[in-house]
Design a protein around this motif. Structure first.
Motif, PDB file in Angstrom:
ATOM      1  N   PRO A 174      35.888 -18.994  -2.935  1.00  0.00           N
ATOM      2  CA  PRO A 174      34.992 -19.832  -3.742  1.00  0.00           C
ATOM      3  C   PRO A 174      35.604 -21.135  -4.238  1.00  0.00           C
ATOM      4  O   PRO A 174      34.916 -22.140  -4.337  1.00  0.00           O
ATOM      5  CB  PRO A 174      34.609 -18.910  -4.912  1.00  0.00           C
ATOM      6  CG  PRO A 174      35.671 -17.867  -4.949  1.00  0.00           C
ATOM      7  CD  PRO A 174      36.106 -17.672  -3.537  1.00  0.00           C
ATOM      8  N   ARG A 175      36.896 -21.145  -4.540  1.00  0.00           N
ATOM      9  CA  ARG A 175      37.511 -22.365  -5.065  1.00  0.00           C
ATOM     10  C   ARG A 175      37.491 -23.490  -4.030  1.00  0.00           C
ATOM     11  O   ARG A 175      37.441 -24.665  -4.396  1.00  0.00           O
ATOM     12  CB  ARG A 175      38.947 -22.087  -5.505  1.00  0.00           C
ATOM     13  CG  ARG A 175      39.044 -21.157  -6.706  1.00  0.00           C
ATOM     14  CD  ARG A 175      40.496 -20.984  -7.156  1.00  0.00           C
ATOM     15  NE  ARG A 175      40.599 -19.987  -8.215  1.00  0.00           N
ATOM     16  CZ  ARG A 175      40.423 -20.262  -9.511  1.00  0.00           C
ATOM     17  NH1 ARG A 175      40.133 -21.487  -9.881  1.00  0.00           N
ATOM     18  NH2 ARG A 175      40.531 -19.309 -10.405  1.00  0.00           N
ATOM     19  N   ARG A 176      37.518 -23.145  -2.742  1.00  0.00           N
ATOM     20  CA  ARG A 176      37.478 -24.164  -1.691  1.00  0.00           C
ATOM     21  C   ARG A 176      36.062 -24.338  -1.121  1.00  0.00           C
ATOM     22  O   ARG A 176      35.577 -25.458  -0.947  1.00  0.00           O
ATOM     23  CB  ARG A 176      38.429 -23.771  -0.553  1.00  0.00           C
ATOM     24  CG  ARG A 176      38.414 -24.735   0.635  1.00  0.00           C
ATOM     25  CD  ARG A 176      39.313 -24.247   1.756  1.00  0.00           C
ATOM     26  NE  ARG A 176      38.818 -23.000   2.336  1.00  0.00           N
ATOM     27  CZ  ARG A 176      37.948 -22.947   3.343  1.00  0.00           C
ATOM     28  NH1 ARG A 176      37.460 -24.062   3.850  1.00  0.00           N
ATOM     29  NH2 ARG A 176      37.550 -21.793   3.825  1.00  0.00           N
ATOM     30  N   ASP A 177      35.393 -23.207  -0.858  1.00  0.00           N
ATOM     31  CA  ASP A 177      34.130 -23.257  -0.127  1.00  0.00           C
ATOM     32  C   ASP A 177      32.975 -23.820  -0.951  1.00  0.00           C
ATOM     33  O   ASP A 177      32.123 -24.541  -0.426  1.00  0.00           O
ATOM     34  CB  ASP A 177      33.760 -21.847   0.361  1.00  0.00           C
ATOM     35  CG  ASP A 177      34.765 -21.307   1.364  1.00  0.00           C
ATOM     36  OD1 ASP A 177      35.542 -22.123   1.885  1.00  0.00           O
ATOM     37  OD2 ASP A 177      34.773 -20.093   1.612  1.00  0.00           O
ATOM     38  N   GLY A 218      30.484 -26.842  -0.030  1.00  0.00           N
ATOM     39  CA  GLY A 218      29.081 -26.518   0.220  1.00  0.00           C
ATOM     40  C   GLY A 218      28.136 -27.354  -0.625  1.00  0.00           C
ATOM     41  O   GLY A 218      27.106 -27.828  -0.137  1.00  0.00           O
ATOM     42  N   ILE A 219      28.476 -27.556  -1.892  1.00  0.00           N
ATOM     43  CA  ILE A 219      27.602 -28.311  -2.806  1.00  0.00           C
ATOM     44  C   ILE A 219      27.507 -29.772  -2.393  1.00  0.00           C
ATOM     45  O   ILE A 219      26.418 -30.323  -2.185  1.00  0.00           O
ATOM     46  CB  ILE A 219      28.115 -28.191  -4.256  1.00  0.00           C
ATOM     47  CG1 ILE A 219      27.933 -26.754  -4.763  1.00  0.00           C
ATOM     48  CG2 ILE A 219      27.377 -29.170  -5.162  1.00  0.00           C
ATOM     49  CD1 ILE A 219      28.546 -26.513  -6.129  1.00  0.00           C
ATOM     50  N   ILE A 220      28.648 -30.429  -2.281  1.00  0.00           N
ATOM     51  CA  ILE A 220      28.660 -31.874  -1.989  1.00  0.00           C
ATOM     52  C   ILE A 220      28.219 -32.138  -0.555  1.00  0.00           C
ATOM     53  O   ILE A 220      27.461 -33.072  -0.278  1.00  0.00           O
ATOM     54  CB  ILE A 220      30.064 -32.453  -2.260  1.00  0.00           C
ATOM     55  CG1 ILE A 220      30.414 -32.280  -3.746  1.00  0.00           C
ATOM     56  CG2 ILE A 220      30.122 -33.924  -1.871  1.00  0.00           C
ATOM     57  CD1 ILE A 220      31.853 -32.599  -4.089  1.00  0.00           C
ATOM     58  N   GLY A 221      28.676 -31.290   0.381  1.00  0.00           N
ATOM     59  CA  GLY A 221      28.308 -31.483   1.781  1.00  0.00           C
ATOM     60  C   GLY A 221      26.816 -31.350   2.018  1.00  0.00           C
ATOM     61  O   GLY A 221      26.205 -32.170   2.723  1.00  0.00           O
ATOM     62  N   SER A 222      26.197 -30.335   1.428  1.00  0.00           N
ATOM     63  CA  SER A 222      24.762 -30.143   1.633  1.00  0.00           C
ATOM     64  C   SER A 222      23.961 -31.283   1.019  1.00  0.00           C
ATOM     65  O   SER A 222      22.936 -31.707   1.571  1.00  0.00           O
ATOM     66  CB  SER A 222      24.307 -28.804   1.045  1.00  0.00           C
ATOM     67  OG  SER A 222      24.586 -28.727  -0.343  1.00  0.00           O
ATOM     68  N   LEU A 223      24.418 -31.830  -0.114  1.00  0.00           N
ATOM     69  CA  LEU A 223      23.721 -32.946  -0.745  1.00  0.00           C
ATOM     70  C   LEU A 223      23.742 -34.180   0.148  1.00  0.00           C
ATOM     71  O   LEU A 223      22.717 -34.856   0.341  1.00  0.00           O
ATOM     72  CB  LEU A 223      24.364 -33.266  -2.100  1.00  0.00           C
ATOM     73  CG  LEU A 223      23.798 -34.478  -2.845  1.00  0.00           C
ATOM     74  CD1 LEU A 223      22.326 -34.276  -3.158  1.00  0.00           C
ATOM     75  CD2 LEU A 223      24.580 -34.732  -4.125  1.00  0.00           C
ATOM     76  N   VAL A 224      24.902 -34.505   0.725  1.00  0.00           N
ATOM     77  CA  VAL A 224      25.027 -35.679   1.595  1.00  0.00           C
ATOM     78  C   VAL A 224      24.160 -35.521   2.844  1.00  0.00           C
ATOM     79  O   VAL A 224      23.423 -36.437   3.239  1.00  0.00           O
ATOM     80  CB  VAL A 224      26.506 -35.903   1.990  1.00  0.00           C
ATOM     81  CG1 VAL A 224      26.620 -36.999   3.043  1.00  0.00           C
ATOM     82  CG2 VAL A 224      27.336 -36.263   0.762  1.00  0.00           C
ATOM     83  N   ILE A 225      24.223 -34.354   3.475  1.00  0.00           N
ATOM     84  CA  ILE A 225      23.438 -34.113   4.685  1.00  0.00           C
ATOM     85  C   ILE A 225      21.944 -34.252   4.400  1.00  0.00           C
ATOM     86  O   ILE A 225      21.203 -34.913   5.145  1.00  0.00           O
ATOM     87  CB  ILE A 225      23.737 -32.704   5.248  1.00  0.00           C
ATOM     88  CG1 ILE A 225      25.171 -32.640   5.789  1.00  0.00           C
ATOM     89  CG2 ILE A 225      22.745 -32.335   6.357  1.00  0.00           C
ATOM     90  CD1 ILE A 225      25.628 -31.235   6.154  1.00  0.00           C
ATOM     91  N   CYS A 226      21.491 -33.652   3.303  1.00  0.00           N
ATOM     92  CA  CYS A 226      20.063 -33.672   2.983  1.00  0.00           C
ATOM     93  C   CYS A 226      19.571 -35.070   2.640  1.00  0.00           C
ATOM     94  O   CYS A 226      18.442 -35.440   2.991  1.00  0.00           O
ATOM     95  CB  CYS A 226      19.772 -32.710   1.830  1.00  0.00           C
ATOM     96  SG  CYS A 226      20.020 -30.975   2.286  1.00  0.00           S
ATOM     97  N   THR A 227      20.387 -35.868   1.974  1.00  0.00           N
ATOM     98  CA  THR A 227      19.986 -37.240   1.648  1.00  0.00           C
ATOM     99  C   THR A 227      19.766 -38.052   2.917  1.00  0.00           C
ATOM    100  O   THR A 227      18.786 -38.802   3.035  1.00  0.00           O
ATOM    101  CB  THR A 227      21.049 -37.919   0.764  1.00  0.00           C
ATOM    102  OG1 THR A 227      21.224 -37.159  -0.430  1.00  0.00           O
ATOM    103  CG2 THR A 227      20.625 -39.329   0.400  1.00  0.00           C
ATOM    104  N   ILE A 228      20.657 -37.923   3.877  1.00  0.00           N
ATOM    105  CA  ILE A 228      20.514 -38.633   5.156  1.00  0.00           C
ATOM    106  C   ILE A 228      19.235 -38.207   5.860  1.00  0.00           C
ATOM    107  O   ILE A 228      18.454 -39.038   6.362  1.00  0.00           O
ATOM    108  CB  ILE A 228      21.740 -38.382   6.056  1.00  0.00           C
ATOM    109  CG1 ILE A 228      22.997 -38.995   5.427  1.00  0.00           C
ATOM    110  CG2 ILE A 228      21.515 -38.956   7.457  1.00  0.00           C
ATOM    111  CD1 ILE A 228      24.289 -38.635   6.146  1.00  0.00           C
TER     112      ILE A 228
END
Length: 472
Positions: free
Chosen positions: A233-236, A240-250
């Motif tokens: 959890p400390r890495r994943d 997951g949070i920041i990556g999914s936000l960037v992908i969804c915005t695009i």
């Protein structure tokens, strides 16, 4: 996959059309960026908290560990708006696309079984509302199916979710590619329509639209509710949070650009704007794919949001703030099955009766308030526990004022959340003055119910209260 699956849903499939037609026009593309910035600063805050406090329960658990029981209850009750009530909005959008899909096969669902009991009047900007003998059975059945999946097990639900995410992102990609050959650049002009008063068009309309489609981003932080079930959890979780936000915005900006370029934005105030666009392209096969992708895709959003809400209620019940029924774990499936079923029933009732416009505004208010508290929690944690190990820290640093550290990123997150909330309260006040008290009454009733639940049950049965009563 959980983050993307929970995020790409009713916001792009449903609310984009309403926000463009009623408030922003083509400038909704800027609205998506404004809403994404508000979420980005919050995502960084979630990243730091999840890396230092890898616990289930999302913002509720962060507030509980950091600021105590009352703050935790407040956040938990707000998260019910963000997760549980937003499921009702998503299911309403799913109902629109599913009904359109069935009509392609000459299976027509009557309006009495595919629309909510209360409906806002189109073109009124939410100022007028009607009621009738209607009950959205299609959306109710969708929630029942998702609830059954979650009772069955987390691993099975995750596999189903991964398949669905690939399907719905693939359909959106197909829509964008095909739409490039059917664009009318003139539909993008004027980019910012002339201001007409209130929040209709102009710069105010752009920000009002941002507060609506802020609802489109609520799923990205569902990742944090899965901390207890993540391998690392400390890495994943931050990834997951920041990556999914960037992908969804695009994805959002690309799809909205094509949507506005195919159909005049004034015609998009419907439950299924993408279906309207593909019909305008005269591609029946694409219409079938889009309706199918939207119907299946919104199911994955329901899956992610309802999953997140059940885990938050599980954590609250475990702490004594909610009845034990929400923490009962099935002996075979190892899921909080009774709480999941009860929550599914409540969400289904809200879906079948409440209009999506009002639901989305309530969700955005609850989400923005919860996000603001998350950002403040980072500042609180940094000052109360400065030596706590943090494998991920918010960027941009901070300043120290009278010995109190104030982070730039969490402060910007709080300010952007206030910007998201302000137009919603302003429109709620305008609706009240125009004789539509429903949105204000729902918000007041929701807040009153939360206060009453805490005062008469939670504070007497909480873990803290039990420990105090048992101590000599």
């Amino acid at each position: 996959m959980l983050g993307v699956g929970s995020t790409i849903g009713a916001g792009i499939y449903v609310m984009t059309g309403t926000a463009a037609a009623e408030y922003a026009g083509p400038s909704i593309l800027v609205s998506f960026i404004i809403a994404a910035l508000a979420c980005l600063f919050t995502a960084f805050s979630y990243g730091e908290l999840s890396s230092s406090l890898p616990v289930s329960g999302s913002a509720y658990s962060y507030a509980y560990v950091s600021m105590g029981e009352k703050a935790a209850w407040t956040v938990g009750w707000l998260l019910l708006l963000e997760y549980g009530i937003s499921c009702a909005a998503v299911a309403s959008g799913l109902s629109g696309y599913a009904t359109s899909l069935l009509s392609s096969f000459n299976m027509h669902v009557p309006a009495a079984l595919s629309q909510a009991t209360f409906q806002t009047v189109p073109g009124s900007g939410g100022m007028a509302i009607t009621s009738g003998w209607r009950f959205d059975l299609v959306a109710t059945l969708a929630i029942a199916v998702v609830t059954a999946c979650l009772v069955r097990g987390v691993q099975e639900s995750a596999r189903v979710n991964t398949v669905i995410v690939f399907i719905k992102v693939g359909v959106l990609f197909l829509f964008v590619v095909c739409g490039l050959f059917a664009l009318h650049p003139s539909y993008w002009h004027p980019f910012i329509p002339e201001y007409r008063g209130g929040f209709q068009y102009g710069i105010p309309g752009m920000f009002r639209a941002a507060s609506i489609i802020f609802f489109a981003y609520v799923g990205f932080e569902a990742v944090s509710t899965a901390s207890a079930e993540a391998r690392n959890p400390r890495r994943d979780v931050p990834i997951g949070i920041i990556g999914s936000l960037v992908i969804c915005t695009i994805v959002y900006v690309c799809v909205a650009s094509i949507l506005i370029g195919i159909v005049p934005y004034q015609q998009l105030n419907v439950a299924d704007p993408l279906a309207i666009a593909v019909r305008a392209m005269h591609q029946p096969w694409l219409a079938l794919f889009v309706n199918l992708g939207a119907t299946i895709g919104l199911c994955s959003v329901l899956l992610g949001l309802l999953y997140g809400q059940t885990r938050i209620f599980f954590a609250m019940s475990r702490d004594g703030l909610l009845p034990p029924i929400f923490a009962y774990v099935h002996k075979r499936y190892h899921t909080p099955w009774t709480g999941t079923i009860l929550l599914g029933i409540l969400v289904a009732l809200a879906t079948a009766t409440l209009p999506i416009d009002v639901i989305s505004d309530l969700v955005s208010i609850g989400t923005a308030a919860a996000f603001g508290i998350v950002c403040f929690t980072v500042i609180w944690q940094r000052n109360k526990h400065p030596d706590m190990p943090r494998s991920f820290s918010v960027p941009l640093g901070g300043v120290t004022i009278r010995g109190w550290w104030i982070g730039v990123t969490p402060t910007l997150g709080i300010l952007f959340c206030l910007v998201m909330i302000a137009p919603l309260f302003a429109d709620m006040a305008r609706a009240l003055m125009h004789g539509n008290p429903v949105p204000a009454l729902l918000l007041i009733a929701y807040a009153g119910l939360g206060f009453a639940t805490y005062w008469f049950y939670s504070r007497h049965n909480s873990r803290f209260a039990t420990e105090e009563s048992s101590s000599p």
